[in-house]
Design an enzyme around this catalytic site. Structure first.
Site, short mmCIF file in Angstrom:
data_model
loop_
_atom_site.label_atom_id
_atom_site.label_comp_id
_atom_site.label_asym_id
_atom_site.label_seq_id
_atom_site.Cartn_x
_atom_site.Cartn_y
_atom_site.Cartn_z
N ASP A 69 0.83 -1.21 0.00
CA ASP A 69 0.00 0.00 0.00
C ASP A 69 0.86 1.25 0.00
O ASP A 69 0.52 2.26 -0.65
CB ASP A 69 -0.93 0.01 1.22
CG ASP A 69 -2.19 -0.79 1.01
OD1 ASP A 69 -2.78 -0.67 -0.08
OD2 ASP A 69 -2.58 -1.54 1.91
N GLU A 100 -4.93 4.50 -0.57
CA GLU A 100 -3.87 3.51 -0.33
C GLU A 100 -3.14 3.84 0.98
O GLU A 100 -2.79 2.95 1.76
CB GLU A 100 -2.89 3.46 -1.49
CG GLU A 100 -3.48 3.06 -2.83
CD GLU A 100 -4.00 1.64 -2.86
OE1 GLU A 100 -3.62 0.84 -1.97
OE2 GLU A 100 -4.79 1.30 -3.76
N HIS A 103 -5.30 2.76 3.80
CA HIS A 103 -5.18 1.32 4.01
C HIS A 103 -3.94 1.01 4.85
O HIS A 103 -4.01 0.22 5.81
CB HIS A 103 -5.09 0.59 2.67
CG HIS A 103 -6.25 0.83 1.77
ND1 HIS A 103 -6.25 0.50 0.42
CD2 HIS A 103 -7.47 1.39 2.00
CE1 HIS A 103 -7.40 0.83 -0.12
NE2 HIS A 103 -8.16 1.38 0.81
N TYR A 107 -3.68 -0.72 8.91
CA TYR A 107 -2.93 -1.87 9.42
C TYR A 107 -2.15 -1.48 10.68
O TYR A 107 -2.05 -2.27 11.62
CB TYR A 107 -1.98 -2.40 8.35
CG TYR A 107 -2.68 -2.91 7.12
CD1 TYR A 107 -3.72 -3.83 7.21
CD2 TYR A 107 -2.31 -2.48 5.84
CE1 TYR A 107 -4.38 -4.29 6.09
CE2 TYR A 107 -2.96 -2.95 4.71
CZ TYR A 107 -3.98 -3.85 4.84
OH TYR A 107 -4.65 -4.29 3.71
N GLU A 198 -9.98 -1.58 -3.39
CA GLU A 198 -9.06 -2.14 -4.37
C GLU A 198 -9.82 -2.64 -5.60
O GLU A 198 -9.29 -2.60 -6.72
CB GLU A 198 -8.25 -3.29 -3.77
CG GLU A 198 -7.47 -2.96 -2.50
CD GLU A 198 -6.43 -1.86 -2.67
OE1 GLU A 198 -6.39 -1.20 -3.73
OE2 GLU A 198 -5.65 -1.65 -1.73
N HIS A 201 -10.37 0.36 -7.72
CA HIS A 201 -9.08 0.84 -8.19
C HIS A 201 -8.62 0.00 -9.38
O HIS A 201 -8.16 0.53 -10.40
CB HIS A 201 -8.03 0.76 -7.07
CG HIS A 201 -8.28 1.69 -5.93
ND1 HIS A 201 -7.37 1.88 -4.91
CD2 HIS A 201 -9.34 2.48 -5.62
CE1 HIS A 201 -7.86 2.74 -4.04
NE2 HIS A 201 -9.06 3.11 -4.45
#
Length: 425
Positions: A69, A100, A103, A107, A198, A201
């Site tokens: 990412d 991105e 994302h 995490y 995603e 995308h």
């Protein structure tokens, strides 16, 4: 020495650059989310029940996803957008690049909830040292840096599609598996939100790649297409070795490889190319495959940030114009309308029509199922012969019967009503 600055145009959203970019902008905005919205603390008790090996795999797949990412948000989207002429397309790619980064940050939120600071540090050191992981990012990174002309731009866009629609999925496998088993459900919700992003995308960048490909001379098209499949073969080899390194202790290697190859074929479809591995949905672990579906999860009823049922609040009636195809890909034969006029093929018209049918019945559609049962059969035929609009609608109806019977029934009633009105006119 005084520097001369260029005069630049401003992006004008009142005059669409094409027939689909504004739609993707709107969809990105509707899907916008932040990781703070997900109650990750709910996973703490479940985390304690996992074995140390299960925890290790979970931690490392998320750490690997964080790297990919980061590359996509910091390098891929910014560099590729420099070579796209449309200012509106640049804006969409910029939005996608920002997500991105969202994302990657999500995490870290999972790590900070579940892991000690010391363990988090070890994971990010592992990211830098893990050879196979670094090989993956270096391969796509080189394609981004190597854009010099239209052919290399096509390959750069194809590498982006492979990253979005293929390389992420060996990492998505384990969180989807656990969430499908009722474990680590909140973290799994973040994974599902990321997959939603995603998915669009990969489709959007794939459309950009198809437009670049269509402008290439025939000889260069052949070379570019062969280059894409060589790229796929190399990345598939890397993915297999990476999956064996991560998942062998949990005896999940073959399931992960099958899942990855299933998504590799989806990436090729996003590029308008034929599948390579031929992995059917039936071959994929059903628990993980269910995690790709957006039909059965909880969601926030005050927005479209969640990923389950969304009540239709603005239903647009289907029109015959939804099946007028004003071309993107030149590889398809044109379409014949009822009045005999011939118009170019555009699969996005089919997508919009199916989405309207879903809205009319209050069903959120899974893009993977629509691609498999509705779009792919139509595109296969459209490559070789000219279809009539009635034939396309028949195939839409048949595909919906296999995937969403309730939507198909509503669509059949719509067609009957339209036919009755034409008979009265």
């Amino acid at each position: 020495m005084e520097q001369t600055l260029l005069t630049l145009p401003a992006v004008n959203w009142n005059r669409p650059d094409d027939g689909y970019t504004k739609m993707f902008w709107d969809q990105n905005v509707r899907q916008f989310w932040v990781d703070e919205e997900i109650p990750l603390a709910d996973d703490k008790l479940t985390w304690m029940t996992l074995s140390r090996e299960e925890q290790r795999v979970y931690e490392q797949v998320l750490a690997g996803l964080t790297l990919l990412d980061t590359v996509q948000g910091s390098v891929g989207m910014p560099l590729l957008s420099q070579h796209i002429e449309s200012l509106q397309a640049k804006a969409v790619l910029g939005f996608m690049g920002a997500m991105e980064h969202m994302h990657a940050k999500s995490y870290s939120s999972i790590f900070s909830t579940l892991c000690t600071s010391e363990r988090i540090g070890e994971l990010f050191e592992w990211v830098q040292k893990e050879r196979l992981l670094q090989e993956k990012q270096q391969f796509v990174h080189q394609r981004y840096l190597g854009v010099r002309d239209s052919q290399s731009l096509y390959l750069g866009l194809a590498a982006s599609v492979f990253l979005e629609s293929f390389l992420f999925y060996s990492g998505f496998f384990y969180p989807l598996l656990l969430a499908g088993q009722g474990r680590m459900v909140s973290s799994g919700e973040i994974i599902n939100l990321i997959i939603r992003d995603e998915s669009i995308h990969g489709v959007y960048v794939g459309l950009q790649a198809q437009e670049v490909y269509a402008r290439l001379p025939e000889a260069q098209q052949k070379t570019a297409r062969e280059g894409v499949y060589r790229m796929l073969e190399h990345l598939a080899g890397l993915e297999e070795r990476y999956s064996r390194m991560l998942y062998t202790p949990l005896e999940l290697v073959e399931s992960v490889i099958t899942f990855s190859r299933y998504n590799a074929d989806k990436a090729l479809m996003n590029l308008g190319l034929e599948p390579y591995f031929g992995v059917s949905a039936e071959a994929v672990n059903p628990v993980v495959l269910a995690g790709l579906s957006t039909r059965t999860k909880n969601h926030d009823f005050f927005s479209t940030k969640g990923n389950g049922y969304v009540k239709a609040i603005r239903v647009e009636p289907l029109q015959d114009e939804d099946f007028i195809f004003e071309g993107l890909a030149q590889e398809y034969q044109p379409v014949t309308k009822r009045d005999g006029r011939v118009v170019p093929f555009d699969e996005l018209r089919i997508v919009r029509a199916v989405e309207k049918a879903g809205d009319a019945t209050g069903v959120v559609l899974d893009p993977a199922l629509i691609e498999q049962h509705v779009l792919a059969p139509i595109k296969r035929k459209a490559r070789h012969r000219q279809l009539h609009i009635e034939q396309i609608q028949d195939m839409v109806e048949e595909g919906l019967m296999h995937s969403y019977p309730a939507v198909a029934r509503a669509y059949i009633l719509y067609r009957e009503e339209r036919a009755r009105r034409r008979g009265l006119a």
